[in-house]
Design an enzyme around this catalytic site. Structure first.
Site, short mmCIF file in Angstrom:
data_model
loop_
_atom_site.label_atom_id
_atom_site.label_comp_id
_atom_site.label_asym_id
_atom_site.label_seq_id
_atom_site.Cartn_x
_atom_site.Cartn_y
_atom_site.Cartn_z
N TRP A 298 40.09 3.61 31.76
CA TRP A 298 39.69 3.50 30.35
C TRP A 298 39.11 4.87 30.01
CZ3 TRP A 298 35.19 4.03 27.47
CH2 TRP A 298 35.24 3.50 26.17
N HIS B 81 24.35 -9.87 -2.39
CA HIS B 81 23.69 -8.56 -2.43
C HIS B 81 24.66 -7.42 -2.09
CE1 HIS B 81 19.82 -10.49 -3.04
NE2 HIS B 81 20.25 -11.39 -2.16
N LYS C 1 36.92 -4.56 29.46
CA LYS C 1 35.80 -5.45 29.76
C LYS C 1 34.84 -4.72 30.69
CE LYS C 1 35.48 -10.38 30.37
NZ LYS C 1 35.31 -10.71 28.95
C1 F6R Z 1 33.50 -9.14 22.95
C2 F6R Z 1 33.01 -8.73 24.25
C3 F6R Z 1 31.99 -7.64 24.32
C4 F6R Z 1 30.95 -7.97 25.39
C5 F6R Z 1 29.99 -6.79 25.58
C6 F6R Z 1 28.90 -7.13 26.58
O1 F6R Z 1 34.42 -10.18 23.04
O2 F6R Z 1 33.42 -9.24 25.26
O3 F6R Z 1 31.39 -7.42 23.09
O4 F6R Z 1 30.27 -9.11 25.01
O5 F6R Z 1 30.69 -5.68 26.02
O6 F6R Z 1 29.43 -7.43 27.81
P1 F6R Z 1 28.57 -8.18 28.91
O7 F6R Z 1 28.30 -9.55 28.39
O8 F6R Z 1 29.44 -8.19 30.12
O9 F6R Z 1 27.32 -7.41 29.09
#
Ligand code: F6R
Length: 613
Positions: free
Chosen positions: A74, A509, A608
């Site tokens: 990434w 608003h 992710k």
């Molecule tokens: C949206 C999503 C992200 C995570 C964020 C936090 O669908 O998955 O916004 O929620 O990157 O990730 P965690 O929960 O793993 O800290």
């Protein structure tokens, strides 16, 4: 963010590394690569695109070796192209390295190395470390490869999980961790290193979670873990992982996201298993018992998180303030960590994180600890950094979430927050009857989810009629305002439609200016205390020609006449409604993304587990 894997053992590393990369692909998917070591020669292949693109290149090549490393990227520094893909090699071609994280001072080191004549081929921060290791190794007779890596790591600032190979030492893999996750898998005569356990579990269930500042050497079928700087051996315990392969595969579903939406038929009860006490109208939360005195005497609570987990935190604020009557502040971890928040030993700081690895949330917790707060984690991944860093916590037990858009982790987080709020509340005087009322609704949530999944066809109709919209508005009030935010986030991340969530009454608003006959507006409107207020907002949208989609738990004649579409949520407790209504919004986003032919499990630019700042 970025998935790294290494293998050393008596099997062919190629299929192990490629399959491992596929398992890690949710962490980044703009380019990937592999490097193998055999007979003191290093071979590598890397390419922009998905792991499947790399796979075809590898299949057409004769690349082989007896140990290897691989990476799925990434991009942080440098565009996603073949050259910037990992592994990165030094200028001699003898050292290869994969990295997850960011070296913040890479420019300084790069300038220094360039002055010494080193030529760089990529735009990445990672190439800097591999060239630095090479400089140290080849220009200091006394420095072994291992010590060159240690020395280089002491020069860099930032976060890393790295795995490295050197052609001069063909049976050795070196790895280190500072800030980015790294797991060592210990098999029979074989070892694995990976960003998480998912690529390891089909080979061995025995893993060691590395901590910051740890350095691993796997050499001649033995491993040792030591401190990067002091070289002092660290003794670590093996953890046995219970995860099943089915849990990390999508089975008959076309996408992980859809599988995980369906998983909610049981994942919410998995979160509650053994924790509900209907008889006493309370919950049993073993993970926090030792810290209950601190929690009960706390003067304030901070909830810190990112993205979807932050939305869960906003719902948690409503719940905890309602039941436990203690002030709760919800902050983005990226903001919280850099400001001078009022934290003292009477403060509880709760980090919510599916992965347990989000860099900002982890840093926020570390800061809170330094300032003397009691820290709690609400994490899904057992063994994750936040789970280990916090004083205590409650696992969500939603099962592995692979789809980049969070679904079942969110509903599990809200479930934990309901249980936590009630647990504290009951100890602070909330009546048994109020507790029983909430628990009774939690107990029927599985059936509610099943009923929602039966209405997928109705949701598909809404998707068909609105998927051409360029903008979407989500409106809710009170505890349902964060549901609106979450619905908007789901839509934008997987369908690329611009969407915003607002408190329903705030529409007047400003956002009302956006409404015309092309604008779908989703109202999250249960029949609660604010129902008639929200109804007025629906009238206001209708009067301006907007397309009204109402999500409610009871249809009346006004809703019917004002809404273009009504989606029904089974009647439940007002604090359980955010769980069930958000599942409808997940399905809506999913169906729109399907119609738009989007890459649902790998949306553009996302990944992710955000392990970089
Ligand atoms: C949206 C999503 C992200 C995570 C964020 C936090 O669908 O998955 O916004 O929620 O990157 O990730 P965690 O929960 O793993 O800290």
């Amino acid at each position: 963010m970025c998935g790294i894997i290494g293998y050393i053992g008596n099997k062919d590393p190629v299929p192990i590394l490629l399959k491992g990369l596929k398992r890690l692909e949710y962490r980044g998917y703009d380019s990937s690569g592999i490097a193998l070591l055999q007979d003191e020669k290093l071979a590598h292949i890397k390419r922009a695109g998905k792991v499947s693109d790399l796979q075809s290149l590898v299949d057409d090549s004769s690349i082989h070796g007896n140990c290897g490393i691989a990476h799925t990227r990434w991009a942080t520094h440098g565009i996603p192209n073949d050259i910037n893909a990992h592994p990165h090699l030094d200028h001699t071609g003898n050292i290869a390295l994969v990295h997850n994280g960011i070296f913040e001072n890479y420019e300084t080191i790069k300038t220094l190395l360039e002055k010494r004549g080193v030529q760089f081929t990529s735009d990445t921060d990672t190439e800097v470390i591999v060239q630095l290791i090479s400089e140290l190794y080849y220009n200091n007779e006394k420095l072994t490869f291992e010590n060159s890596v240690r020395a280089a790591l002491q020069e860099v600032v930032g976060a890393y999980g790295i795995v490295a190979l050197c052609a001069d030492e063909p049976n050795k893999i070196i790895a280190a961790r500072m800030g980015s996750p790294l797991v060592l898998g210990v098999g029979e005569g074989e070892y694995f290193l990976a960003s998480d356990a998912s690529p390891i579990i089909e080979h061995t269930r025995n893993v060691i979670y590395l901590d910051d500042d740890e350095f691993v050497i796997i050499d001649n079928e033995e491993y040792s873990i030591s401190n990067i700087q002091s070289k002092k051996i660290v003794s670590k315990t093996l953890t046995r992982i219970d995860l099943s392969i089915e849990e990390i595969e999508k089975g008959e579903f076309p996408h992980f996201m859809l599988k995980e939406i369906h998983d909610q038929k049981h994942s919410i009860s998995d979160t509650m298993r053994g924790r509900l006490n209907l008889f006493d109208g309370t919950t049993n939360l073993g993970g926090i018992v030792n810290y209950l005195p601190n929690i009960l005497s706390a003067s304030r609570i901070y909830i810190t998180a990112c993205g979807t987990s932050w939305h869960a935190g906003l719902i948690g604020k409503h719940l905890i303030e309602e039941y436990a009557r203690v002030p709760v502040h919800v902050e983005y971890a990226s903001e919280f960590r850099y400001r001078n928040a009022i934290i003292d030993p009477n403060t509880i700081v709760i980090a919510i994180s599916q992965s347990g690895e989000t860099a900002d949330s982890l840093a926020a917790i570390k800061k809170a600890k330094e300032l003397g707060a009691t820290t709690l984690g609400i994490c899904n991944v057992v063994g994750s950094s936040i789970a280990r860093e916090t004083d205590a916590g409650i696992f969500t037990h939603a099962g592995p979430e692979i789809g980049v858009a969070s679904t079942k982790a969110f509903t599990a987080q809200v479930t934990v927050l309901i249980m936590l709020a009630l647990n504290i509340g009951r100890k602070k005087g909330v009546s048994k009857d109020r507790g029983k009322e909430l628990i009774s609704s939690l107990k029927t949530v599985d059936q509610d989810v099943i009923n929602i999944l039966r209405s997928i066809e109705d949701i598909k109709e809404v998707a068909k009629s609105t998927s051409m919209a360029n903008h979407y508005l989500y409106l809710g009030r009170g505890i349902n305002f964060p549901v609106a935010l979450e619905g908007a986030l789901k839509l934008k991340e997987i369908s690329y439609i611009h969407a915003e969530g607002y408190p329903a009454a705030e529409m007047k608003h400003g956002p009302i200016a956006l409404i015309d006959e092309k604008m779908p507006v989703v109202f999250i409107a249960p029949q609660d205390d604010t129902f008639y207020k929200v109804l007025s907002n629906i009238e206001e949208v209708k009067a301006r020609g907007g397309i009204v989609i109402t999500i409610t738990d009871k249809i009346n004649s006004s809703i019917k006449s004002l809404s273009d579409f009504v989606l029904l949520v089974p009647k439940t407790h007002k604090y359980v409604f955010p769980i069930t209504s958000s599942i409808i919004l997940q399905i809506l986003a999913y169906e729109i993304a399907v119609l738009k032919n989007c890459e649902i499990d790998q949306p553009r630019n996302l990944a992710k587990s955000v392990t970089v700042e």
